[in-house]
Each structure stands twice: as structure tokens, then as C-alpha cells.
Write a protein that holds these residues in place. Structure first.
Motif, PDB file in Angstrom:
ATOM      1  N   SER A  19       0.811  -1.212   0.000  1.00  0.00           N
ATOM      2  CA  SER A  19       0.000   0.000   0.000  1.00  0.00           C
ATOM      3  C   SER A  19       0.843   1.260   0.000  1.00  0.00           C
ATOM      4  O   SER A  19       0.316   2.344  -0.280  1.00  0.00           O
ATOM      5  CB  SER A  19      -0.936   0.013   1.213  1.00  0.00           C
ATOM      6  N   LEU A  20       2.124   1.165   0.293  1.00  0.00           N
ATOM      7  CA  LEU A  20       3.023   2.325   0.278  1.00  0.00           C
ATOM      8  C   LEU A  20       4.422   1.851  -0.070  1.00  0.00           C
ATOM      9  O   LEU A  20       4.906   0.867   0.501  1.00  0.00           O
ATOM     10  CB  LEU A  20       3.008   3.046   1.629  1.00  0.00           C
ATOM     11  N   VAL A  21       5.071   2.541  -0.991  1.00  0.00           N
ATOM     12  CA  VAL A  21       6.441   2.231  -1.390  1.00  0.00           C
ATOM     13  C   VAL A  21       7.219   3.531  -1.432  1.00  0.00           C
ATOM     14  O   VAL A  21       6.885   4.433  -2.207  1.00  0.00           O
ATOM     15  CB  VAL A  21       6.503   1.513  -2.750  1.00  0.00           C
ATOM     16  N   ASP A  22       8.236   3.635  -0.599  1.00  0.00           N
ATOM     17  CA  ASP A  22       9.078   4.827  -0.539  1.00  0.00           C
ATOM     18  C   ASP A  22      10.528   4.386  -0.745  1.00  0.00           C
ATOM     19  O   ASP A  22      11.084   3.677   0.093  1.00  0.00           O
ATOM     20  CB  ASP A  22       8.914   5.537   0.809  1.00  0.00           C
ATOM     21  N   GLY A  23      11.122   4.806  -1.846  1.00  0.00           N
ATOM     22  CA  GLY A  23      12.493   4.402  -2.140  1.00  0.00           C
ATOM     23  C   GLY A  23      12.534   3.205  -3.071  1.00  0.00           C
ATOM     24  O   GLY A  23      11.540   2.799  -3.680  1.00  0.00           O
ATOM     25  N   ASP A  24      13.718   2.613  -3.175  1.00  0.00           N
ATOM     26  CA  ASP A  24      13.955   1.503  -4.104  1.00  0.00           C
ATOM     27  C   ASP A  24      13.634   0.155  -3.465  1.00  0.00           C
ATOM     28  O   ASP A  24      14.484  -0.741  -3.378  1.00  0.00           O
ATOM     29  CB  ASP A  24      15.398   1.532  -4.601  1.00  0.00           C
TER      30      ASP A  24
ATOM     31  N   ALA B 213       9.560  -2.607  -6.742  1.00  0.00           N
ATOM     32  CA  ALA B 213       8.199  -2.710  -6.235  1.00  0.00           C
ATOM     33  C   ALA B 213       7.454  -1.403  -6.448  1.00  0.00           C
ATOM     34  O   ALA B 213       8.049  -0.330  -6.508  1.00  0.00           O
ATOM     35  CB  ALA B 213       8.209  -3.067  -4.749  1.00  0.00           C
ATOM     36  N   VAL B 214       6.144  -1.492  -6.570  1.00  0.00           N
ATOM     37  CA  VAL B 214       5.264  -0.338  -6.688  1.00  0.00           C
ATOM     38  C   VAL B 214       4.070  -0.566  -5.779  1.00  0.00           C
ATOM     39  O   VAL B 214       3.763  -1.695  -5.387  1.00  0.00           O
ATOM     40  CB  VAL B 214       4.796  -0.105  -8.137  1.00  0.00           C
ATOM     41  N   ALA B 215       3.393   0.536  -5.441  1.00  0.00           N
ATOM     42  CA  ALA B 215       2.167   0.420  -4.661  1.00  0.00           C
ATOM     43  C   ALA B 215       1.110  -0.325  -5.468  1.00  0.00           C
ATOM     44  O   ALA B 215       1.137  -0.353  -6.704  1.00  0.00           O
ATOM     45  CB  ALA B 215       1.673   1.805  -4.261  1.00  0.00           C
TER      46      ALA B 215
ATOM     47  N   PRO C  46      -2.719   6.068  -7.038  1.00  0.00           N
ATOM     48  CA  PRO C  46      -2.652   5.739  -5.599  1.00  0.00           C
ATOM     49  C   PRO C  46      -3.922   5.093  -5.065  1.00  0.00           C
ATOM     50  O   PRO C  46      -3.866   4.365  -4.070  1.00  0.00           O
ATOM     51  CB  PRO C  46      -2.380   7.101  -4.939  1.00  0.00           C
ATOM     52  N   TRP C  47      -5.061   5.318  -5.693  1.00  0.00           N
ATOM     53  CA  TRP C  47      -6.326   4.748  -5.227  1.00  0.00           C
ATOM     54  C   TRP C  47      -6.661   3.440  -5.947  1.00  0.00           C
ATOM     55  O   TRP C  47      -7.748   2.876  -5.717  1.00  0.00           O
ATOM     56  CB  TRP C  47      -7.466   5.741  -5.483  1.00  0.00           C
ATOM     57  N   GLY C  48      -5.760   2.958  -6.790  1.00  0.00           N
ATOM     58  CA  GLY C  48      -6.093   1.882  -7.710  1.00  0.00           C
ATOM     59  C   GLY C  48      -5.998   0.484  -7.161  1.00  0.00           C
ATOM     60  O   GLY C  48      -5.414  -0.388  -7.824  1.00  0.00           O
TER      61      GLY C  48
ATOM     62  N   THR D 236       7.658  -9.423 -18.447  1.00  0.00           N
ATOM     63  CA  THR D 236       6.257  -9.592 -18.086  1.00  0.00           C
ATOM     64  C   THR D 236       6.058  -9.642 -16.575  1.00  0.00           C
ATOM     65  O   THR D 236       4.965  -9.387 -16.087  1.00  0.00           O
ATOM     66  CB  THR D 236       5.714 -10.885 -18.713  1.00  0.00           C
ATOM     67  N   ARG D 237       7.099  -9.949 -15.826  1.00  0.00           N
ATOM     68  CA  ARG D 237       6.998 -10.043 -14.370  1.00  0.00           C
ATOM     69  C   ARG D 237       7.357  -8.736 -13.666  1.00  0.00           C
ATOM     70  O   ARG D 237       7.268  -8.666 -12.446  1.00  0.00           O
ATOM     71  CB  ARG D 237       7.922 -11.149 -13.855  1.00  0.00           C
ATOM     72  N   ARG D 238       7.755  -7.731 -14.408  1.00  0.00           N
ATOM     73  CA  ARG D 238       8.189  -6.474 -13.797  1.00  0.00           C
ATOM     74  C   ARG D 238       7.023  -5.488 -13.773  1.00  0.00           C
ATOM     75  O   ARG D 238       6.496  -5.111 -14.820  1.00  0.00           O
ATOM     76  CB  ARG D 238       9.370  -5.882 -14.568  1.00  0.00           C
ATOM     77  N   PRO D 239       6.597  -5.027 -12.593  1.00  0.00           N
ATOM     78  CA  PRO D 239       5.464  -4.089 -12.534  1.00  0.00           C
ATOM     79  C   PRO D 239       5.812  -2.695 -13.020  1.00  0.00           C
ATOM     80  O   PRO D 239       4.929  -1.942 -13.404  1.00  0.00           O
ATOM     81  CB  PRO D 239       5.091  -4.082 -11.054  1.00  0.00           C
ATOM     82  N   VAL D 240       7.079  -2.335 -12.985  1.00  0.00           N
ATOM     83  CA  VAL D 240       7.510  -1.021 -13.444  1.00  0.00           C
ATOM     84  C   VAL D 240       8.918  -1.163 -14.001  1.00  0.00           C
ATOM     85  O   VAL D 240       9.692  -2.026 -13.553  1.00  0.00           O
ATOM     86  CB  VAL D 240       7.474   0.007 -12.275  1.00  0.00           C
ATOM     87  N   PHE D 241       9.241  -0.330 -14.977  1.00  0.00           N
ATOM     88  CA  PHE D 241      10.551  -0.405 -15.608  1.00  0.00           C
ATOM     89  C   PHE D 241      11.405   0.755 -15.095  1.00  0.00           C
ATOM     90  O   PHE D 241      11.199   1.910 -15.488  1.00  0.00           O
ATOM     91  CB  PHE D 241      10.412  -0.350 -17.131  1.00  0.00           C
ATOM     92  N   LYS D 242      12.317   0.448 -14.216  1.00  0.00           N
ATOM     93  CA  LYS D 242      13.265   1.431 -13.712  1.00  0.00           C
ATOM     94  C   LYS D 242      14.497   0.686 -13.229  1.00  0.00           C
ATOM     95  O   LYS D 242      14.436  -0.494 -12.860  1.00  0.00           O
ATOM     96  CB  LYS D 242      12.675   2.282 -12.600  1.00  0.00           C
TER      97      LYS D 242
END
Length: 624
Positions: A30-35, A49-51, A270-272, A402-408
Motif C-alpha cells: 500500500s506504500l512504497v518509498d524508495g527503491d 516494487a510499486v504500490a 494511488p487509489w487503484g 512480463t513479471r516487472r510491474p515497473v521499468f526502472k
């Protein structure tokens, strides 16, 4: 055309899977701050990771320096991790959960009515947390464990026995097995941050009136980012309040990620969470897109309630309206059909209500669907009304992207240390017994229940004075991360003892392990505790039971290198004494002899010189 079909046949993967709705809907980030990074059970790499990212049994979480994260558990429980924390999800079920904290700091708020029982394992102890409890668990790489209990109570099990820790007390276990039960330490920044997060959960008000009781945990998100409207057809519906583009529609800002045998929608909004995994969506001319929450008792979690049509070249989806049937791989409650062993007719999706809404249907190339770039493609007509394509979520063979929720990219210094890549055999989380009923030993099953012997203190431990040292003195040499306040105290090579002339560092070293200086004992022994030197002392370390009585002032003939008198102005030259005190009230502090220490003015030799000088002046005065 034949070549294209042969290539896509290799990509298509028909793997029957069971419904993951119950498992994947229990825990989310529900919250991700940093790497912050996550390693799934069925993956061999750590991904950013992402929220709104769902988690399940076997997943691992790493929070590097400068990061923090929060796990929301269905039922009203929240688990937060500080920087330098490694957590494994061992078991995730509706009634009980089991975690393994290899190292770091965890804050668990199991609010009233939440999860019945939570088990937080550490390398040498297991903590069973009851309902309506707030507990912190600290563990470092050397095996030292702390369990402060803010509300409720916990049961801590070790190889030597079990102890119940009530609210307002903190249990400390060092790497040698020494245990100590003391009052809570003063609040620090980590506790203050968690309390602020807890207060945010209590601000939800309006949304609690319209969502079913199963979704009350997400009411504060709905209050912060949207407003409620009344529609005669559906009752109260929720619409995002943020400014959205003209072409916005649900299931656009995010990504489909391969999770446990199915494609799951991970929203970047954030509400998703609740609006994309529960209920349906409708479009109105007045309010635009609105989310219709499910009825009470019908709140089933789903990977993403959309209608699917896919061809070898493209993939299309549309938000489902109330009453539309969801065709997916698993059982996801009312108005859903499990197509694991069934074939759905193309006519089943031609009557979806939202397929004729402008910009409602999203179409991307199948290649970009797998790679995650989500580039839209221009198609003629509407795939949902055409006669080509298959119904249901695509079964493309997942790739690494396909397993990565975000590309960074994650800096190398933020990646998990090598020691966390494969846990040691005796530290393997899956080998720890799960005790959902709270009975019996956890670490050594079959051991008769016994009380863990502890040393009880009635005063909180005072923070030690930091010695003058370089900046890296208080940093973990193993990972370069700042140590927690409690760990900094233990890793320092001494305990501050307060005296009349200032604070002196009395160094106590413990048994080394692997060539490193380890944590000193939690409580001072009678041989190392020094008597206080103030009238009303407040020592940094509490003296052991039956302390030595306060000693009186020693005779003047005692060597000055052994006894240093402080705290009294008697016998000192004017201007060189401290505050005036009555005779016999000055304290003494033992100090080692040192050639570099100058003799104080009130030593026996100094007193003799002053007395001789006084006699000479008296003779001269008498002669005059």
C-alpha cells in the motif's frame, strides 16, 4: 500467414491454473518509498516494487537504505518495514499469517477485528501477535532481537522457553541467549512516523457509508482521491476527483503483470486497488467514469474485472459494467465464469455495456503487451463486435519483462546483499513451524512448554552517549546502512557512565564471531557497573540488584592516581572548585592512572605546598 501462426503458437501457453483470488487478495503493498524490491516465489530475480502490487506466500521484500514500505493485510492489519529490512511471507491465509524477518525493523498494527493471529519469526525467536495489538520487532544480522509491545500482548518463543510480553514492556534477546524485560524506550522517529500513518487510517469517514464492510480498509483511499455521487440505477457510486485527461478510462494507468499463473492489473494510481479488483465501472454523461462498489457479501477479489478479446497480433480489454460476466482462469465470485476447461463463444462479449463508450476499449500489440510498453495500435472496427479473436485473458508465455510491474533501474548499492540471496539452512523460513493456535513450541516442536527466564527491569534504558568517532562509526560495515538507535547502542564498544567530571566511556567487549566485535550483554554485571557520582543520579545503565553502598571520602594519604575527588569546593583554591557543598557530600569516581593526567591542585602534595607557603607568610607578618 502460416509463419505468423506458427510463431504465435509457440507464445501461446495453455496452462490450467486454479483460482488465485483468495491468495493474491490478502496482502498488497500500500506504500512504497524508495527503491523497495520484491522477489516472487516463482521468479529468480528481484524486481522494483510499486504500490498496489499483490503479494503471496513465498514472496520476499527488501527495503534498502533510505526506503520504507507498508503492507496492507485484508482484515485491518498493517505491517511496515524500515530501511535495511528483509521480510519473507511464509504463509498468507484469511485467519492467520506467518512472516520471517531476517533483519531490520517491523511495525505491526493488528487493529481490532483484523487478522486473528500473526506470527513474526526471527532467526532465534518467534513472536505470536494477537488481535488488537501494536508490536514492533527488531532483528539484526548478529542475532539480537527486540520486541517492544505498545498495545495488546505477544508470546515470544525461543529454544529456552516462552514468555508473555504485555503492553508497555519490551523484550530484548541478545545473540548469546540473554533475555531482559524492561519498560518501553522513549519514542524515536521510526515510532513517530508509524503513529502518523496510523492516524491517517482513522480519517476515513464518508466512504464508510457506501462501501461494504469487506472494503472498509480502503475507505481512506477513496476519501482522499474521489467523491461519491448518487445514480438512480446503482445507488451511490465513486468517481476519481483528480484531473484526468479527456481520453482517460479505467485500466489505463498501470500494467498487466504475470503473477502466479495469471495476468494481474497493477495500477499506478494511488487509489487503484479496490476500484480495479472489486466491483464494476459505469460511464455517465454527467460524472464520467464511476466505480460501482459490490454489494455486501459479494466483494470478491479479482485480477482485474475487464472483458478480454485477443488475437495473435493484438490484445484488447474493456472495463466491465455491473451485470457483465467476467471470464477468467479461476473462481472470482458472482457474475464470473471459470474458463480453465471451457471455451467461451464470441457472442458472449458482444453485449458488454461499455464497449460502445468512447475510448473505453484499450487495444495494444501483443508484442508490447508482453514487453510492457503498452503502445496502442490502430484497428478497424471493434474487436468485441468482430468475429475474430478469442475470449478471456491472453495466455502468452511470460518473459522476464512480463513479471516487472515497473521499468526502472535500481542502483547497485540499493540491491539486496548477497547474504539474502539464499538463506542459511538453519534460518530457512519454511522450516519454522506455524502455530496458528498459539499453542506449543514454534522453534522446537514437541518441547514441553516452559517459562523463559528473563531479567526484569523497572526503568527504561537511557540512551548511551555517542563517542567521538568518524562518520562511519555508527554505520553497518556489512551493508553500509545506518544502524537503528537500538542497534547503534549495541554496536558501540562501550556504555556511557556518568560522573562528576563528565561522561567516560567504559569499554566492554564481547565474544567475537567471525572476527567481528559483537553485541555486549544487555545488562551490566556487578563487576562492570560503577557507583553513581551524583546526589540523585540518573545513570545511563541501571545498576544490578544490591548495588554497592556509596563510599565516603577517602583519607588524604591515598594515592591521587587512584582516587580523583570531584564535586566539592572544600580544600581547593578559590575559583577552581565546583558548586559549594556541605562537607561529606562530594562523590568519588574511580579513574585509571595515566602519566598524561596532571596532578590536581588538591592532592596531598599540593596541600603540603599550600601549608608551607602559609607558614612563611605568617612569619613575615609576625616580624613586621
Amino acid at each position: 500467414m502460416k509463419i505468423v501462426r506458427m510463431v504465435m503458437a509457440v507464445l501461446l501457453l495453455a496452462v490450467p491454473v486454479a483460482g488465485w483470488g483468495a491468495e493474491l487478495g490478502i496482502v498488497r503493498l500500500s506504500l512504497v518509498d524508495g527503491d523497495v524490491q520484491v522477489q516472487a516465489q516463482d521468479a529468480d530475480e528481484w524486481v522494483p516494487a510499486v504500490a498496489n502490487m499483490p503479494l503471496a506466500e513465498g514472496d520476499r521484500i527488501w527495503v534498502p537504505e533510505g526506503g520504507r514500505t507498508e503492507l496492507q493485510i485484508r482484515g485491518g492489519c498493517y505491517l511496515r518495514l524500515d530501511a535495511g529490512s528483509s521480510l519473507d511471507i511464509v504463509a498468507a491465509r484469511n485467519e492467520s499469517l506467518q512472516f520471517y524477518l531476517a533483519e531490520g525493523r517491523a511495525y505491526i498494527n493488528n487493529r481490532k477485528g483484523g487478522t486473528k493471529r500473526i506470527q513474526m519469526d526471527a532467526p532465534d525467536a518467534s513472536t505470536v501477535i494477537a488481535d488488537n495489538s501494536i508490536v514492533m520487532v527488531d532483528a539484526d544480522y548478529d542475532g539480537n532481537i527486540g520486541v517492544p509491545v505498545i498495545r495488546g500482548h505477544v508470546l515470544v518463543d525461543t529454544e529456552r522457553g516462552t514468555v508473555r510480553v504485555p503492553a508497555g514492556r519490551s523484550l530484548r534477546i541478545d545473540y548469546e541467549g540473554g533475555t531482559e524485560l524492561a519498560p518501553l524506550d522513549p519514542p524515536d522517529e521510526w515510532l513517530a512516523w508509524n503513529r502518523n500513518q496510523d492516524r491517517r487510517l482513522e480519517t476515513a469517514a464518508e466512504s464508510l457509508r457506501y462501501v461494504p464492510v469487506e472494503l472498509e480498509d480502503y475507505a481512506y483511499d477513496l476519501d482522499d482521491y474521489g467523491r461519491w455521487h448518487y445514480l438512480p440505477e446503482y445507488g451511490y457510486v465513486w468517481a476519481p476527483r483528480l484531473s484526468l485527461s479527456a481520453g482517460w478510462s479505467p485500466y489505463r494507468q498501470g500494467r498487466w503483470v504475470w503473477v502466479r499463473g495469471d495476468y494481474v492489473w497493477i495500477s499506478y494510481e494511488p487509489w487503484g486497488w479496490a476500484p480495479y479488483h472489486y466491483g464494476r465501472w459505469t460511464h455517465t454523461p454527467r460524472f464520467g467514469w464511476c466505480w460501482v462498489p459490490p454489494a455486501r457479501g459479494a466483494a470478491w477479489w479479482g485480477p482485474g474485472y475487464v472483458g478480454w478479446v485477443h488475437t495473435p497480433e493484438s490484445v484488447a480489454w474493456v472495463p466491465l459494467a455491473p451485470g457483465d460476466i467476467y471470464y477468467g482462469y479461476g473462481n472470482f465470485g458472482p457474475n464470473s465464469v471459470n474458463i480453465v476447461n471451457a471455451t467461451v463463444s464470441r457472442s458472449a462479449v458482444r453485449h458488454y455495456r461499455n464497449i460502445r463508450v468512447r475510448n473505453a476499449v484499450t487495444v495494444i500489440h501483443s508484442d508490447t503487451f508482453i514487453k510492457g510498453k503498452q503502445q496502442r495500435v490502430a484497428v478497424r472496427g471493434n474487436l468485441f463486435t468482430a468475429r475474430v479473436g478469442s475470449v478471456g485473458p491472453p495466455r502468452f508465455r511470460p518473459e522476464r519483462e512480463t513479471r516487472r510491474p515497473v521499468f526502472k533501474s535500481v542502483p547497485a548499492v540499493k540491491r539486496p546483499p548477497e547474504r539474502l540471496s539464499r538463506p542459511k539452512r538453519h534460518d530457512a523460513p519454511e522450516q519454522r513451524r506455524h502455530a496458528p493456535d498459539g499453542k506449543g513450541a514454534v522453534i522446537l516442536p514437541g518441547r514441553p512448554a516452559g517459562e523463559l527466564p528473563v531479567v526484569r527491569r523497572e526503568a527504561p534504558k537511557q540512551p548511551a552517549v555517542k563517542p567521538a568517532a568518524p562518520a562511519m562509526k555508527n554505520r553497518d560495515i556489512r551493508g553500509g546502512k545506518p544502524l537503528a538507535p537500538a542497534v547503534r547502542y549495541r554496536e558501540s564498544q562501550g556504555v556511557a557512565v556518568k560522573g562528576d567530571r563528565g561522561d567516560e566511556q567504559v569499554k566492554r567487549r564481547s565474544r567475537p564471531r567471525d572476527g567481528r566485535t559483537m553485541t555486549p550483554p544487555l545488562s551490566p554485571s556487578p563487576a562492570t557497573a560503577l557507583p553513581a557520582a551524583h546526589d540523585n543520579p540518573q545513570p545511563a545503565v541501571t545498576a544490578p540488584p544490591n548495588p554497592q553502598p556509596k563510599r565516603s571520602r577517602p583519607p588524604r594519604q591515598r594515592p591521587a592516581a587512584v582516587i580523583q575527588q570531584t564535586g566539592s569546593a572544600e580544600g581547593r583554591p578559590p575559583g577552581q572548585g565546583g558548586e559549594k557543598r556541605e562537607k561529606g557530600e562530594h562523590g568519588i569516581t574511580a579513574a585509571p592512572a595515566s602519566p598524561s593526567v596532571k596532578q590536581p591542585a588538591n592532592t596531598p602534595q599540593g596541600e603540603e605546598r599550600k601549608e608551607h607557603k602559609g607558614r612563611e607568610e605568617w612569619k613575615k607578618e609576625g616580624a613586621r
